[in-house]
Design an enzyme around this catalytic site. Structure first.
Site, mmCIF file in Angstrom:
data_model
loop_
_atom_site.group_PDB
_atom_site.id
_atom_site.type_symbol
_atom_site.label_atom_id
_atom_site.label_comp_id
_atom_site.label_asym_id
_atom_site.label_seq_id
_atom_site.Cartn_x
_atom_site.Cartn_y
_atom_site.Cartn_z
ATOM 1 N N ASP A 15 0.740 -1.286 0.040
ATOM 2 C CA ASP A 15 -0.224 -0.241 0.024
ATOM 3 C C ASP A 15 1.187 1.137 -0.031
ATOM 4 O O ASP A 15 2.213 0.651 0.356
ATOM 5 C CB ASP A 15 -0.585 0.049 1.389
ATOM 6 C CG ASP A 15 -2.224 0.847 1.459
ATOM 7 O OD1 ASP A 15 -2.067 1.409 0.357
ATOM 8 O OD2 ASP A 15 -1.398 1.977 2.489
ATOM 9 N N SER A 16 0.394 2.371 -0.252
ATOM 10 C CA SER A 16 1.592 3.351 0.149
ATOM 11 C C SER A 16 1.603 3.729 1.665
ATOM 12 O O SER A 16 2.449 4.693 1.253
ATOM 13 C CB SER A 16 0.044 4.835 -0.520
ATOM 14 O OG SER A 16 -0.828 5.447 0.251
ATOM 15 N N CYS A 78 -4.650 -1.764 -1.684
ATOM 16 C CA CYS A 78 -4.468 -0.114 -1.771
ATOM 17 C C CYS A 78 -5.780 0.035 -3.413
ATOM 18 O O CYS A 78 -5.019 -0.371 -4.488
ATOM 19 C CB CYS A 78 -3.365 0.424 -2.651
ATOM 20 S SG CYS A 78 -2.842 1.921 -2.885
ATOM 21 N N GLU A 157 -3.023 8.852 9.002
ATOM 22 C CA GLU A 157 -1.262 8.596 8.700
ATOM 23 C C GLU A 157 -0.703 9.746 9.995
ATOM 24 O O GLU A 157 -0.092 8.673 11.465
ATOM 25 C CB GLU A 157 -0.627 9.260 7.335
ATOM 26 C CG GLU A 157 -0.863 8.327 6.377
ATOM 27 C CD GLU A 157 0.211 7.306 6.325
ATOM 28 O OE1 GLU A 157 1.287 6.874 7.005
ATOM 29 O OE2 GLU A 157 -0.322 5.756 5.461
ATOM 30 N N CYS A 189 -10.720 2.871 0.410
ATOM 31 C CA CYS A 189 -9.332 2.526 0.346
ATOM 32 C C CYS A 189 -9.198 2.236 1.475
ATOM 33 O O CYS A 189 -10.134 2.092 2.547
ATOM 34 C CB CYS A 189 -9.507 4.722 0.875
ATOM 35 S SG CYS A 189 -7.623 5.448 1.104
ATOM 36 N N HIS A 191 -7.475 2.664 3.809
ATOM 37 C CA HIS A 191 -6.925 3.244 4.973
ATOM 38 C C HIS A 191 -8.366 3.676 5.816
ATOM 39 O O HIS A 191 -8.268 4.342 6.963
ATOM 40 C CB HIS A 191 -6.383 5.034 4.994
ATOM 41 C CG HIS A 191 -5.088 5.276 4.261
ATOM 42 N ND1 HIS A 191 -4.672 4.396 3.576
ATOM 43 C CD2 HIS A 191 -4.082 5.721 5.447
ATOM 44 C CE1 HIS A 191 -3.419 4.671 3.537
ATOM 45 N NE2 HIS A 191 -2.670 5.290 4.600
HETATM 46 N N1 DGL Z 1 -3.974 2.887 0.875
HETATM 47 C C1 DGL Z 1 -4.802 3.936 -0.750
HETATM 48 C C2 DGL Z 1 -5.834 3.761 -1.338
HETATM 49 O O1 DGL Z 1 -6.712 1.931 -0.545
HETATM 50 C C3 DGL Z 1 -4.357 4.719 -1.041
HETATM 51 C C4 DGL Z 1 -3.894 5.767 -0.233
HETATM 52 C C5 DGL Z 1 -3.383 7.495 -0.469
HETATM 53 O O2 DGL Z 1 -2.219 7.304 -0.850
HETATM 54 O O3 DGL Z 1 -3.657 8.500 -1.170
HETATM 55 O O4 DGL Z 1 -5.939 3.710 -1.814
#
Ligand code: DGL
Length: 275
Positions: A15-16, A78, A157, A189, A191
């Site tokens: 993931d990012s 991600c 984050e 997402c 997150h």
């Molecule tokens: N967690 C990621 C997603 O599911 C990316 C979030 C990001 O870095 O913008 O899209």
């Protein structure tokens, strides 16, 4: 061609940043014997505001790195990278690579009664309309409304998960979706499941929140079963997982320890641009 899998090889997950840990957590729960190698691209986050070309290049670099770690399958944990890069990278490597979009779409289709689904995600995921396509491939009578929530990722984050600022941001982002009479909302997402409680409170009890992680882990399990590559050992893999990041290794491992069922001694920082 997909190569012969080694059952003892690991599952690569990326993931990012921290978000993919919500998928790693579910994979650890459903497949406790499998070793995980996780990479969080903390130096180059956020992914959600970057172009398809950039995210595809980042994804290739990360997969190249994970391939050096003896992985038998890769999960793109991600939504943004799944939206932009899955189609191309899954053709380029000789191990199976899966993403989170199709599992999320399938779960939402099974959940909605009034055929009215909302999706929240990064700008990249929402503007790609990948969830609309995946849902309509199953049932084209479902109405899909998307809303990008770009501030959610930096708030997570930052660890501001139960914060008044985050609640205010959520109320503002979700206002339009609340007028759409949706009964199902995809947390599009990785997150966002960390904000599940807050999003649930803002949307109210009549809206089912879909976290694609559960179905993604089920897909991974089915894939490993179908290719006879499930790890067969007597003990769980808790001590064997490894975690890599491109920056901020210490804060990553602190946060990871607060959400994973196992303890991470440290995350290793690597130079991802070399791959
Ligand atoms: N967690 C990621 C997603 O599911 C990316 C979030 C990001 O870095 O913008 O899209």
């Amino acid at each position: 061609m997909i190569k012969e899998p080694n059952r003892d090889s690991a599952i690569g997950i990326f993931d990012s940043g921290l978000g993919g840990l919500t998928v790693a957590r579910e994979i650890m729960r459903q497949l406790p014997k499998e070793k995980i190698v996780y990479f969080g691209d903390t130096a180059r986050l956020p992914y959600g505001s970057k172009s398809k070309e950039t995210i595809t290049r980042y994804s290739r670099q990360i997969i190249n790195f994970l391939m050096t770690q003896d992985v038998k399958a890769i999960v793109i944990a991600c939504n943004t990278a799944s939206s932009y890069a899955l189609e191309s990278v899954s053709r380029e490597y000789d191990i199976p690579i899966i993403g989170v979009i199709e599992p999320g779409a399938r779960t939402a289709v099974a959940s909605t009664r009034c055929k009215n689904v909302g999706v929240i995600g990064t700008e990249g995921t929402i503007s790609s309309k990948v969830y609309n396509r995946s849902i309509h491939a199953i049932d084209d009578s479902i109405i899909v409304s998307g809303k990008a929530c770009p501030l959610f990722v930096p708030l997570v984050e930052e660890g501001w998960i139960y914060d008044d600022v985050t609640r205010t941001v959520a109320e503002r982002y979700l206002y339009d979706l609340k007028q759409e009479n949706i009964d199902t909302l995809i947390l599009g997402c990785t997150h966002y499941p960390l904000l599940r409680k807050l999003v649930g409170e803002v949307m109210g009890p009549d809206v089912v929140l879909v976290n694609p992680a559960y179905e993604t882990a089920r897909d991974l399990k089915a894939l490993l079963e179908a290719t006879d590559s499930l790890r067969k050992c007597s003990s769980n893999a808790e001590e064997e997982h490894s975690f890599f990041v491109s920056d901020k290794a210490r804060s990553f491992s602190n946060f990871a320890n607060s959400i994973l069922p196992c303890n991470i001694d440290s995350a290793h920082k690597i130079d991802i641009e070399k791959y």
